[in-house]
Enzyme design. Structure first.
Site, PDB file in Angstrom:
ATOM      1  N   HIS A 240       0.834  -1.204   0.000  1.00  0.00           N
ATOM      2  CA  HIS A 240       0.000   0.000   0.000  1.00  0.00           C
ATOM      3  C   HIS A 240       0.873   1.261   0.000  1.00  0.00           C
ATOM      4  O   HIS A 240       0.716   2.147  -0.844  1.00  0.00           O
ATOM      5  CB  HIS A 240      -0.915  -0.018   1.231  1.00  0.00           C
ATOM      6  CG  HIS A 240      -1.720   1.225   1.423  1.00  0.00           C
ATOM      7  ND1 HIS A 240      -3.059   1.299   1.107  1.00  0.00           N
ATOM      8  CD2 HIS A 240      -1.380   2.466   1.856  1.00  0.00           C
ATOM      9  CE1 HIS A 240      -3.504   2.524   1.353  1.00  0.00           C
ATOM     10  NE2 HIS A 240      -2.507   3.257   1.818  1.00  0.00           N
ATOM     11  N   GLU A 241       1.792   1.329   0.949  1.00  0.00           N
ATOM     12  CA  GLU A 241       2.639   2.523   1.046  1.00  0.00           C
ATOM     13  C   GLU A 241       3.508   2.672  -0.196  1.00  0.00           C
ATOM     14  O   GLU A 241       3.774   3.780  -0.660  1.00  0.00           O
ATOM     15  CB  GLU A 241       3.506   2.472   2.303  1.00  0.00           C
ATOM     16  CG  GLU A 241       2.726   2.444   3.611  1.00  0.00           C
ATOM     17  CD  GLU A 241       1.673   3.527   3.706  1.00  0.00           C
ATOM     18  OE1 GLU A 241       1.850   4.597   3.092  1.00  0.00           O
ATOM     19  OE2 GLU A 241       0.648   3.300   4.375  1.00  0.00           O
TER      20      GLU A 241
ATOM     21  N   HIS B 263       1.713   4.516  -2.778  1.00  0.00           N
ATOM     22  CA  HIS B 263       1.843   5.976  -2.660  1.00  0.00           C
ATOM     23  C   HIS B 263       3.184   6.429  -3.255  1.00  0.00           C
ATOM     24  O   HIS B 263       3.264   7.449  -3.944  1.00  0.00           O
ATOM     25  CB  HIS B 263       1.798   6.404  -1.191  1.00  0.00           C
ATOM     26  CG  HIS B 263       0.439   6.381  -0.557  1.00  0.00           C
ATOM     27  ND1 HIS B 263      -0.644   7.041  -1.090  1.00  0.00           N
ATOM     28  CD2 HIS B 263      -0.009   5.805   0.588  1.00  0.00           C
ATOM     29  CE1 HIS B 263      -1.700   6.856  -0.289  1.00  0.00           C
ATOM     30  NE2 HIS B 263      -1.341   6.108   0.728  1.00  0.00           N
TER      31      HIS B 263
ATOM     32  N   HIS C 103       3.000   6.446  -6.921  1.00  0.00           N
ATOM     33  CA  HIS C 103       2.183   7.586  -7.349  1.00  0.00           C
ATOM     34  C   HIS C 103       3.079   8.833  -7.448  1.00  0.00           C
ATOM     35  O   HIS C 103       3.021   9.588  -8.424  1.00  0.00           O
ATOM     36  CB  HIS C 103       1.049   7.786  -6.335  1.00  0.00           C
ATOM     37  CG  HIS C 103      -0.030   8.736  -6.755  1.00  0.00           C
ATOM     38  ND1 HIS C 103      -1.048   9.113  -5.912  1.00  0.00           N
ATOM     39  CD2 HIS C 103      -0.256   9.406  -7.919  1.00  0.00           C
ATOM     40  CE1 HIS C 103      -1.857   9.951  -6.544  1.00  0.00           C
ATOM     41  NE2 HIS C 103      -1.398  10.152  -7.757  1.00  0.00           N
TER      42      HIS C 103
HETATM   43 ZN   LIG Z   1      -2.536   5.297   2.309  1.00  0.00          ZN
END
Ligand SMILES: [Zn+2]
Length: 725
Positions: A504-505, A508, A511
């Site tokens: 998940h991190e 980011h 992104h």
């Molecule tokens: Zn998050």
């Protein structure tokens, strides 16, 4: 000038504090600054890197103050420019301001979140109201706002690119939302409110931290550890030793310590004691009690919203979110709440059956939920977390993430040799990221281990945003987590849930790394709060793919890949306990929204929470994931206030987007990956997120995919909630 546009999140997963940027252009008449390496442009490889080897905490405050002073001088020059306002001499010029403060703020944010001690806390208390007042000084500058308004009024006819038009809109709306159109008296009151709030936010967060640091339960009989896996026992022994109680075991007052204990400990009385300690953080009376602080924060927020012409704080917060109105956010939450509660009743019935069969003679209480859920999981799916963990080696999974980034986006990760780039702690490592042609994309810093002074949880932080309007600046991003560091030479084994968080991190981070824009204020993760979790949640889906697991989930002793049967069990158990997870989260999100829809009545947080949960029909076996007195997302800053719903909103997009892959050629489908990168990951805030999503998916998202993902019944006519205009 990202400083005041970035929302201070101080929460979950994404740390958008004072983000840094390079391409230094010192104006000739910069005021004389204290001799501090913090103020200088970053030097070294990769277009300059943060000078972590030269930071002294004592320099932070003077450097922040010098940075603010410099930016105000830069802003004054723009505001008083005799030339007629243009995009170039106003908006682009604003993007060039605050470079020093951005850099200093990056280091300050890192110290706040990962090296926090008494000295740093003192700087926080001093600087929080000053930084708030500083932001207001810029947004309340009437000459500056007049120039921005002129550029805004002619943005569609003055030959600007779409990105320049969007950036102008971002500046204009941010100024208006901060009170640029108010009269003098109202502006003065706004600024007082913001400074008062900044103090209260700091106090709230420090109170929670103090309860977390000071609260502890020591266990001195080994028999009280019955049920706990060896790894949990080792961590508890280390925790006790660190508190000067060698030979005992400690339950610290943090999620990472309490949750494993609640999951595995057979001793029910101790489970209850640990549970009560944890859910009462910030709610114990005395100096660290947050109830009065909450009341003040809510009143000030309500007053500010009124000043700005909004019915409530929630309406103000959601104006520029993808949801646009509290009603639409509530509609989504309520659509999911009812089936989630129904699922909880089924889960509790399953657990009660096991407790009854064991002749435990109990009714399931909140401190029993995790414990009996684990037993149900074993019985129903024959899946035991301790079977999975030996395959989940942190460093191997990190390689698995790199593989995913290579396959989806063509990124190549190569470790930067030690010493080439300074780090703020010896545990931090750095990788350079390149594209398929070998050109530099950016840097990725990785700070994986827990330590004193590091806030709990996991998050991503951008040290420098990507930009191109004044020269090609590469981004620097970081991932931070709190794994317990193993003994030297021993692999760090993590849970399935932690592995998911790792991906998940990293989502980011990708992104940020994928950003391909011109202006830093609209780069990378600078998107709407209820959109920003979408890219990161989406990439969690690549962890369970056979390609990642077969190559990277290798047993730490045998080196063999995780068996297919075990993966099949993990997949089968995927929707297990979703009632609990959804209700635990959603109750917090609903209370957050309702607190901020209540207007300017004086609120007793305890009473409000109790009455709201009763009205919602909250199952008595579950407590909110974050009770109000410890809800840092919402009360240690504005970032996620009336915004905790964002995770569900984003997950609606996530679930729908994942089906774009499964409907096509699967997780590694190159064409879908390219559409994802072109319309979601690379565009930052240069376009409306709903438009970007539509270009990626070919339509608006609905909630059907979300309901399927969580194993809830799909409503017959599921509305296209998240994307509809
Ligand atoms: Zn998050």
């Amino acid at each position: 000038m990202k400083t005041l546009l970035a929302t201070a999140a101080g929460a979950c997963a994404l740390l958008t504090t004072l983000i840094a940027s390079a391409a230094e252009k010192m104006p000739p008449d910069t005021p004389a600054a204290p001799a501090s390496a913090l103020l200088a442009p970053w030097v070294g490889p990769y277009g300059g890197v943060p000078p972590f080897d030269q930071v002294k905490v004592a320099d932070l405050q003077p450097a922040l103050e010098a940075g603010m002073k410099q930016q105000l001088a830069e802003i004054d020059r723009i505001a008083n420019d005799p030339a007629a306002p243009t995009f170039e001499n106003t908006i682009a010029a604003m993007e060039r301001t605050g470079r020093t403060l951005d850099r200093v703020g990056t280091v300050y944010g890192i110290y706040s979140s990962t090296l926090n001690d008494d000295a740093v806390q003192a700087v926080e208390r001093e600087m929080a109201p000053k930084l708030a007042a500083f932001s207001d000084q810029i947004t309340q500058n009437p000459q500056l706002f007049e120039r921005i308004s002129k550029v805004y009024d002619t943005r569609t006819t003055s030959g600007l690119t779409p990105e320049q038009q969007r950036l102008t809109w971002v500046y204009y709306t941010n100024f208006v939302r901060a009170g640029a159109k108010l009269d003098g008296a109202a502006k003065k009151r706004m600024s007082e409110i913001n400074q008062e709030l900044a103090k209260l936010f700091t106090q709230f967060g420090q109170n929670v931290l103090k309860d977390e640091n000071d609260g502890v339960i020591f266990i001195d009989k080994e028999s009280d550890l019955a049920g706990l896996p060896q790894g949990v026992r080792d961590g508890m022994a280390q925790g006790a030793e660190g508190r000067g109680q060698k030979g005992k075991w400690a339950i610290a007052n943090t999620r990472s310590s309490v949750e494993p204990f609640l999951t595995y400990a057979d001793n029910r009385a101790l489970r209850e004691q640990a549970w009560r300690m944890f859910v009462n953080r910030g709610d114990n009376g005395g100096a660290t009690d947050n109830n009065a602080t909450i009341s003040q924060i809510l009143q000030l927020r309500a007053e500010r919203a009124k000043l700005l012409g909004f019915p409530t704080h929630a309406h103000w917060r959601l104006e520029n979110a993808m949801a646009k109105t509290p009603d639409r956010a509530m509609e989504l939450m309520e659509a999911v709440w009812t089936p989630a509660v129904a699922r909880v009743h089924e889960e509790v019935a399953d657990m009660q059956k096991i407790a009854d069969a064991e002749k435990a003679g109990i009714k399931i209480e909140p401190w029993d939920y995790r414990y009996y859920a684990e037993k149900v999981r074993k019985a129903k799916y024959d899946l035991d977390e301790t079977q999975v963990t030996p395959y989940l080696q942190l460093e191997n999974l990190r390689e698995g993430m790199f593989y995913m980034a290579q396959e989806l986006f063509g990124f190549h990760f190569k470790p930067v040799e030690a010493g080439k780039v300074p780090v703020y702690h010896p545990d931090v490592r750095v990788w350079e990221v390149t594209d398929p042609k070998g050109a530099l994309v950016g840097l990725w810093y990785f700070d994986p281990y827990a330590r004193k002074g590091k806030r709990s949880g996991a998050w991503m932080n951008a040290y420098r945003n990507q930009e191109r309007f004044d020269g090609d600046v590469k981004t620097i991003v970081s991932n931070n987590s709190n794994f317990v560091k193993g003994k030297p030479g021993e692999p760090v084994l993590i849970s399935w849930e932690d592995a998911r968080t790792l991906f998940h991190e990293f989502g980011h981070a990708l992104h940020g790394l994928s950003s391909n824009v011109n202006y830093p204020s609209v780069a990378g993760t600078a998107v709407a709060r209820d959109y920003v979790e979408f890219p990161s949640q989406l990439l969690e889906h690549w962890l369970p793919t056979p390609e990642v697991l077969n190559k990277y989930a290798l047993h730490y002793q045998t080196g063999k890949p995780i068996p297919r049967e075990l993966v099949a069990k993990i997949e089968a158990a995927d929707t297990f306990n979703q009632g609990f997870k959804t209700v635990e989260y959603l109750s917090s999100a609903l209370v957050d929204m309702k607190l901020h829809l209540a207007g300017d009545q004086k609120i007793d947080a305890d009473k409000f929470e109790r009455e709201t949960l009763t009205a919602l029909g909250m199952p008595s076996e579950i407590v909110m994931r974050h009770r109000t007195p410890q809800f840092n997302h919402v009360f240690s800053g504005d970032g996620y206030s009336a915004g905790y719903y964002s995770y569900l909103w984003s997950d609606t997009l996530t679930s729908d987007a994942w089906e774009a892959f499964t409907e096509a050629g699967g997780p590694w489908d190159k064409a879908v990956a390219k559409r994802l990168r072109d319309n979601v990951f690379s565009v930052g805030n240069t376009i409306d997120p709903a438009d970007g999503y539509r270009q990626f998916r070919g339509r608006d998202p609905g909630i059907a995919a979300l309901m399927r993902k969580r194993g809830f019944p799909v409503p017959p006519a599921a509305p296209a909630t998240a994307g509809a205009k």
